[in-house]
Write an enzyme that holds these catalytic residues in place. Structure first.
Site, PDB file in Angstrom:
ATOM      1  N   GLY A  89       0.572  -1.031  -0.077  1.00  0.00           N
ATOM      2  CA  GLY A  89      -0.007  -0.161  -0.069  1.00  0.00           C
ATOM      3  C   GLY A  89       0.978   1.328  -0.306  1.00  0.00           C
ATOM      4  O   GLY A  89       1.875   1.158   0.212  1.00  0.00           O
ATOM      5  N   GLY A  90       0.220   2.396  -0.053  1.00  0.00           N
ATOM      6  CA  GLY A  90       0.906   3.579  -0.196  1.00  0.00           C
ATOM      7  C   GLY A  90       1.338   4.109  -1.687  1.00  0.00           C
ATOM      8  O   GLY A  90       1.216   3.305  -2.434  1.00  0.00           O
ATOM      9  N   THR A  93       8.146   5.950  -2.273  1.00  0.00           N
ATOM     10  CA  THR A  93       9.089   6.336  -1.221  1.00  0.00           C
ATOM     11  C   THR A  93      10.635   6.102  -1.925  1.00  0.00           C
ATOM     12  O   THR A  93      10.541   5.361  -2.877  1.00  0.00           O
ATOM     13  CB  THR A  93       8.777   5.614   0.181  1.00  0.00           C
ATOM     14  N   ALA A 160       8.665   6.297   7.111  1.00  0.00           N
ATOM     15  CA  ALA A 160       7.616   5.848   6.106  1.00  0.00           C
ATOM     16  C   ALA A 160       7.249   4.612   6.312  1.00  0.00           C
ATOM     17  O   ALA A 160       7.937   3.664   6.587  1.00  0.00           O
ATOM     18  CB  ALA A 160       7.940   5.997   4.649  1.00  0.00           C
ATOM     19  N   GLY A 173       6.988  -3.034   5.204  1.00  0.00           N
ATOM     20  CA  GLY A 173       7.285  -2.434   6.522  1.00  0.00           C
ATOM     21  C   GLY A 173       7.179  -0.830   6.724  1.00  0.00           C
ATOM     22  O   GLY A 173       6.675  -0.100   6.218  1.00  0.00           O
ATOM     23  N   CYS A 191       5.298   9.870  -0.594  1.00  0.00           N
ATOM     24  CA  CYS A 191       4.097   9.343  -0.299  1.00  0.00           C
ATOM     25  C   CYS A 191       3.026  10.115  -0.882  1.00  0.00           C
ATOM     26  O   CYS A 191       1.991   9.972  -0.502  1.00  0.00           O
ATOM     27  CB  CYS A 191       3.936   9.500   1.212  1.00  0.00           C
TER      28      CYS A 191
END
Length: 232
Positions: A89-90, A93, A160, A173, A191
């Site tokens: 997800g996200g 980064t 993050a 993670g 992000c």
């Protein structure tokens, strides 16, 4: 419920090779769960926790926007960085030297089957770790990760987070900036959130270099306390 976690510090390792290794461990856990369901057995599922430091790499989550990467393929090459679209997800980064990346690969049914709670626990581990350096880390409403200066014009992200979970098994993670080269964050909209800065523990402490081994020990201590687990 098996709360024993197999710990490995992979030290410096390529992102793609680590991703493939995570997938292997993830699938091991899922396979045990499938077998248990088929055979109506209760074989314990393993849990893993990996520390790693990656060479310069940008990763984009499954719901991320490619336009948040501000570099062309050629510019990536010039900076010695790689790019991967991945299954967490996200949004986008950065990972690189001076950053402690932690990948808990857990069967949450050994702990609690609640992804929201899991993310809050991960954040708490980092918040408690930062507190040992007299740094006040906080959550920012609606945004995953750990931030400094929340509620001020100087809000900045220090850690993050992005996870994937299937059958209550987690992977990916957190990434805590400890001695990170923050210039690499200028090449993305971190992000996908515009107008918010990124920071690193050494910058906040006014130090050239923070002892990363010490930070790792603190993270593990708080992880053990938060998840009521044992590392082997």
């Amino acid at each position: 419920m098996n709360k024993i976690i197999i710990f490995q510090d992979l030290e410096k390792k390529d992102y793609k090779a680590t991703w493939e290794y995570q997938e292997t461990l993830f699938q091991q856990i899922v396979d045990v769960k499938i077998q248990n369901r088929k055979e109506e057995s209760q074989k314990p599922t393993p849990n893993y926790f990996l520390f790693v430091e990656h060479p310069h790499v940008y990763t984009l989550g499954k719901s991320g926007d490619f336009s948040n990467l501000l570099l062309s393929e050629k510019q990536l090459e010039q900076k010695g960085a790689t790019f991967y679209k991945i299954n967490r997800g996200g949004d986008i980064t950065y990972h690189g030297p001076g950053q402690i990346v932690g990948y808990p690969i857990l069967d949450l049914e050994n702990f609690f089957p609640d992804i929201h709670k899991y993310l809050r626990f991960l954040e708490e581990v980092i918040i408690l770790t930062l507190a040992e350096y007299n740094i006040i880390g906080k959550r920012s409403e609606g945004e995953t990760g750990v931030w400094l200066g929340v509620g001020t014009p100087f809000v900045r992200k220090i850690c993050a987070m992005g996870v994937r979970a299937s059958r209550w098994v987690t992977m990916h993670g957190f990434a805590l900036n400890v001695n990170a080269d923050l210039g690499y964050f200028d090449n993305i909209i971190p992000c996908g959130i515009k107008g918010k800065a990124v920071t690193s523990l050494n910058v906040e402490l006014g130090m050239d270099k923070v002892d990363e081994k010490d930070v790792k020990e603190k993270i593990l201590k708080h992880f053990i306390h938060q998840f009521e687990c044992t590392f082997i």
